[in-house]
Design a protein around this motif. Structure first.
Motif, PDB file in Angstrom:
ATOM      1  N   ARG A   1       0.840  -1.195   0.000  1.00  0.00           N
ATOM      2  CA  ARG A   1       0.000   0.000   0.000  1.00  0.00           C
ATOM      3  C   ARG A   1       0.875   1.245   0.000  1.00  0.00           C
ATOM      4  O   ARG A   1       1.933   1.288   0.629  1.00  0.00           O
TER       5      ARG A   1
ATOM      6  N   THR B   1      -7.039   1.292   8.021  1.00  0.00           N
ATOM      7  CA  THR B   1      -7.371   0.165   7.154  1.00  0.00           C
ATOM      8  C   THR B   1      -7.899  -1.007   7.981  1.00  0.00           C
ATOM      9  O   THR B   1      -7.634  -1.093   9.176  1.00  0.00           O
TER      10      THR B   1
ATOM     11  N   ALA C   1      -7.694  -2.877   3.390  1.00  0.00           N
ATOM     12  CA  ALA C   1      -8.498  -1.911   2.638  1.00  0.00           C
ATOM     13  C   ALA C   1      -8.834  -0.713   3.514  1.00  0.00           C
ATOM     14  O   ALA C   1      -9.061  -0.850   4.718  1.00  0.00           O
TER      15      ALA C   1
ATOM     16  N   ASN D   1      -8.633   4.832  -1.548  1.00  0.00           N
ATOM     17  CA  ASN D   1      -8.284   3.416  -1.412  1.00  0.00           C
ATOM     18  C   ASN D   1      -7.793   2.807  -2.720  1.00  0.00           C
ATOM     19  O   ASN D   1      -6.822   2.051  -2.739  1.00  0.00           O
TER      20      ASN D   1
ATOM     21  N   SER E   1      -4.067   1.252  -2.768  1.00  0.00           N
ATOM     22  CA  SER E   1      -3.990  -0.203  -2.597  1.00  0.00           C
ATOM     23  C   SER E   1      -3.164  -0.929  -3.642  1.00  0.00           C
ATOM     24  O   SER E   1      -2.597  -1.980  -3.369  1.00  0.00           O
TER      25      SER E   1
ATOM     26  N   GLY F   1       0.906   0.212  -4.642  1.00  0.00           N
ATOM     27  CA  GLY F   1       0.019   1.359  -4.682  1.00  0.00           C
ATOM     28  C   GLY F   1       0.757   2.684  -4.788  1.00  0.00           C
ATOM     29  O   GLY F   1       1.949   2.794  -4.493  1.00  0.00           O
TER      30      GLY F   1
END
Length: 796
Positions: A61, A201, A206, A216, A220, A250
């Motif tokens: 992430r 998260t 998420a 998000n 992500s 991400g």
């Protein structure tokens, strides 16, 4: 046998054979149709599943940075521990002797015991739980037994595997049964810093709240996969039968939030919420008025769980996103007292209260801070000028409804500018009526109060409580003129304030400056979005000038900062809905609930930054905006404006009252030191300690700031340097004036530095609210103590 009989038998035999052939081939055809056309895709999938092992490679992430690239949220490597019980039993035993089979079973049992011991030592898992997995899932190659395992625990597993291999004489290993799969865990290095803004998260990585949820998809990334062929015994095939699809990590966010500004905002909101016993949290937003960038946004403080109308048991408004599902012990105890069927809902409600971003999601009646908008409407339409006359008697009648001024005796004759400084409700009620429903609603809409601001955070309300143009009768116009009878969000108010300040332009607030991909390339930059010009630049400057006078000598004096040209407006709005609800529940007189706010910007002659401070339900000595939120505004702006590069411009009067620098008299004789101090700027005094002939040290030290008329402590020997005095209680019972504090400090041989109020005007109503050194603390004589004062008049 007759010929006819034989013929009949052949016909019957033929028919039977034909029927058997039709039935047999029909069954085969039916099966083929069923397998190929009906269940073909399902069987193909099952075949692929049996032949392939699909392992997910988790994408990392993206990081969330502040505007100076300080990490506010980041993903660090953790591990998923996976067991493959089937690996214990892989391989044929058909060719083994009974002895070899016995040895094999003994090895398996030893491996299972070793795995259970390893999981117990490294992860603290119960051995029997691990053994149950190994025994019950004999055909499984993928049993997740632990997630989010930190690196130190992972290293313990690896070390145990190595030691087990050595202890078995390198004849047996457990490493093929234990897999360590790389994963990521979200960390928030500053704990509950900007927690409602950042969000957090869930266990699957998420985003749930805040920016983590809003962005998000960008944060992500895309997970990768390893697809490997499996043999008939379900073991992995050689490497050439494996395909790897790399994960796409991400993107990262670079915020407009400045960590230094945010910390200052949170610090003083915490202090103010505690000091004023704020029942439903305090919040603040600091915004660049020209660009719409949010440099600080915070919700701090607690909830009054004893309130008859409290909707949850939540006591502490902030939370730690590293552990967002944890309540305090007292909150848990309160929930435990509820019926069991209500506890789950109460827990969720309490947590949601903590996560809720009050700056964006809560609506309120703005009160008198809205008068900056009403004043802008009146000046723009030419209905009033700064010198328009008015007489306030303390009350006015509008179609049978009495509208009161906060000053019950009234302000008497006043100009419109003085009405702004006096925060005079009847004057603004009159202005609202004179604007009329069409003109008032035109500006109300243009300032952005009928729609979402579009800020890039979740939770903005879709619907707002306000009267439409056709419903704005005379009484509604009168009340809305001074900020009651409609509800907006704090972010709407600060956006409107920015428009008043920046020349009349309504800019869209935003909190993400850039999106940067995993390779460091900027893929998106948020531009300044100007929606419309609401008022002219000339009107903007005129309103700013009036608001500056309000901060210097009006009801907004607590926000004044020498040299920084503060323009400010206070607000004290009543929570009428809650008052009425309380009355309905108690069947008695309504309890008064208020919101105290202060909204302003600086510098007034070239506005750059606006700040809104909002305290919901203060229960301390005062509930007025100037007394409650003004000091918080003052402290935040005093700290952040110099940091943001706003240079002070002092008036002549302010220059004369600025602190001065202490001269260096160390090493001089007592007489020389006294002479040097008396000839220095600032009318400084001296107090000599010890019986030596020369000065060995001084306090404040040479070059330090000291208030004009302050005292320098001169120490003449070692013993005198160790002398201390006790810091007095300079706040007292909350009524100590400036002169009282100066007297107390002088008696103790200490100096005070005054902050929080204008020294240009009368400070008769200013009282000490905080001191930066605790009463009773031992310090050296001459120490400078900063004391914050606030005007306590019931105004604004």
């Amino acid at each position: 046998m007759a010929k006819g009989t034989t013929s009949k038998m052949w016909r019957r035999t033929t028919i039977v054979l034909i029927l058997l052939i039709i039935f047999g081939f029909g069954t085969v055809v039916f099966s083929l149709v069923k397998l190929q056309l009906v269940k073909g895709e399902e069987l193909k999938s099952q075949a692929v599943e049996n032949q392939l092992k699909d392992t997910t490679i988790v994408a990392q992430r993206g990081t969330i940075y502040d505007c100076n690239m300080k990490k506010l949220a980041q993903s660090a490597t953790v591990w998923k521990v996976v067991l493959a019980p089937a690996q214990l039993y892989s391989g044929s035993t058909a060719q083994m002797t009974e002895k070899e089979k016995t040895e094999r079973l003994a090895t398996i049992e030893k491996q299972k015991a070793g795995i259970a011991d390893c999981m117990n030592q490294a992860l603290g898992l119960d051995k029997n739980t691990v053994l149950k997995v190994l025994n019950d899932k004999k055909n499984s190659f993928w049993e997740v037994i632990a997630t989010k395992v930190e690196t130190d625990a992972k290293n313990k597993i690896v070390a145990y595997e190595d030691q087990y291999y050595k202890d078995s004489g390198k004849k047996s290993s457990i490493s093929s049964i234990i897999s360590l799969v790389e994963d990521y865990k979200r960390y928030y290095p500053y704990g509950d810093f900007a927690s409602q803004v950042l969000g957090f998260t869930n266990n699957d990585g998420a985003g749930v709240e805040g920016l983590e949820a809003e962005y998000n998809s960008q944060l992500s990334g895309v997970n990768g996969r390893i697809i490997a062929a499996k043999s008939a015994t379900q073991t992995d095939m050689p490497f050439q039968y494996q395909q790897k699809v790399k994960a796409q990590n991400g993107s990262s966010l670079v915020l407009t939030i400045d960590e230094v500004v945010q910390h200052s905002l949170e610090k003083y909101l915490d202090e103010g919420a505690t000091q004023n016993k704020v029942g439903d949290r305090a919040c603040g937003i600091l915004m660049n008025v020209k660009t719409g960038e949010i440099l600080g946004m915070a919700t701090r403080g607690g909830f009054d769980s004893k309130d008859i109308l409290a909707e949850s048991v939540a006591e502490v408004g902030n939370f730690n996103p590293n552990d967002p599902r944890v309540l305090t012990d007292s909150e848990k105890a309160s929930i435990a007292k509820l019926p069991k069927d209500q506890q789950s809902a109460a827990t969720l409600t309490a947590l949601q209260q903590k996560w809720r971003n009050k700056c964006v999601s809560d609506t309120y009646m703005p009160g008198s801070v809205f008068k900056m908008c009403t004043a802008s409407m009146g000046l723009e339409e030419g209905i009033v000028t700064e010198n328009s006359p008015f007489t306030c008697t303390g009350v006015m009648d509008v179609e049978g409804t009495q509208i009161h001024c906060w000053k019950t005796a009234g302000h008497g004759a006043e100009t419109f500018e003085q009405a702004v400084m006096n925060s005079c409700n009847p004057q603004f009620a009159t202005l609202g009526i004179n604007l009329g429903n069409h003109r008032f609603f035109k500006y109300f809409e243009a300032f952005g109060f009928t729609k979402q601001t579009g800020i890039d955070l979740p939770g903005e309300p879709v619907n707002y409580s306000y009267y439409k143009e056709e419903d704005l009768n005379k009484i509604n116009l009168a009340v809305e003129g001074f900020g009651q009878n409609f509800k907006i969000t704090p972010v709407q108010m600060i956006t409107a304030c920015a428009a008043v300040a920046n020349g009349g332009y309504l800019v869209q607030p935003h909190i993400v400056k850039q999106i940067v991909d995993a390779d460091g390339n900027i893929v998106q930059t948020t531009p300044t979005t100007t929606k419309r010009q609401v008022i002219s630049t000339s009107t903007s400057k005129r309103v700013a000038a009036m608001l500056e006078k309000d901060a210097i000598a009006g009801t907004a004096k607590n926000g004044y900062i020498p040299g920084y040209r503060i323009a400010g407006k206070t607000g004290t709005s009543e929570k009428i809905d809650k008052d009425n609800a309380y009355k309905r529940k108690t069947q008695s007189e309504a309890k008064k609930y208020y919101i105290a706010s202060y909204c302003g910007f600086a510098p007034a002659d070239d506005p750059q930054y606006a700040l809104l401070i909002f305290c919901d339900e203060p229960n301390g000595a005062s509930y007025y905006g100037n007394a409650v939120s003004g000091p918080i505004f003052n402290k935040v702006m005093s700290e952040v404006l110099p940091y943001l590069g706003v240079e002070p411009k002092y008036t002549t009067e302010e220059q004369q009252k600025l602190d001065v620098k202490t001269p260096d008299v160390t090493g001089k004789s007592i007489q020389q030191a006294k002479s040097a101090v008396s000839s220095a700027t600032g009318g400084l005094q001296v107090r000599v300690y010890g019986d030596g002939e020369n000065i060995v040290s001084q306090l404040p030290a040479a070059g330090s700031s000291i208030p004009r008329g302050g005292t320098i402590a001169l120490f003449t020997n070692g013993d005198s340097q160790s002398q201390t005095v006790e810091v007095p209680n300079l706040i007292g019972d909350g009524t100590n004036s400036i002169s009282t504090v100066e007297s107390l400090a002088a008696d103790a041989g200490l100096n005070i530095s005054i902050s929080g109020v204008s020294t240009n005007n009368s400070t008769a109503t200013a009282v000490a609210t905080t001191q930066n050194m605790t009463a009773g603390e031992k310090v050296q004589p001459g120490t400078v103590i900063t004391v914050t004062f606030a005007e306590q008049s019931n105004s604004g």
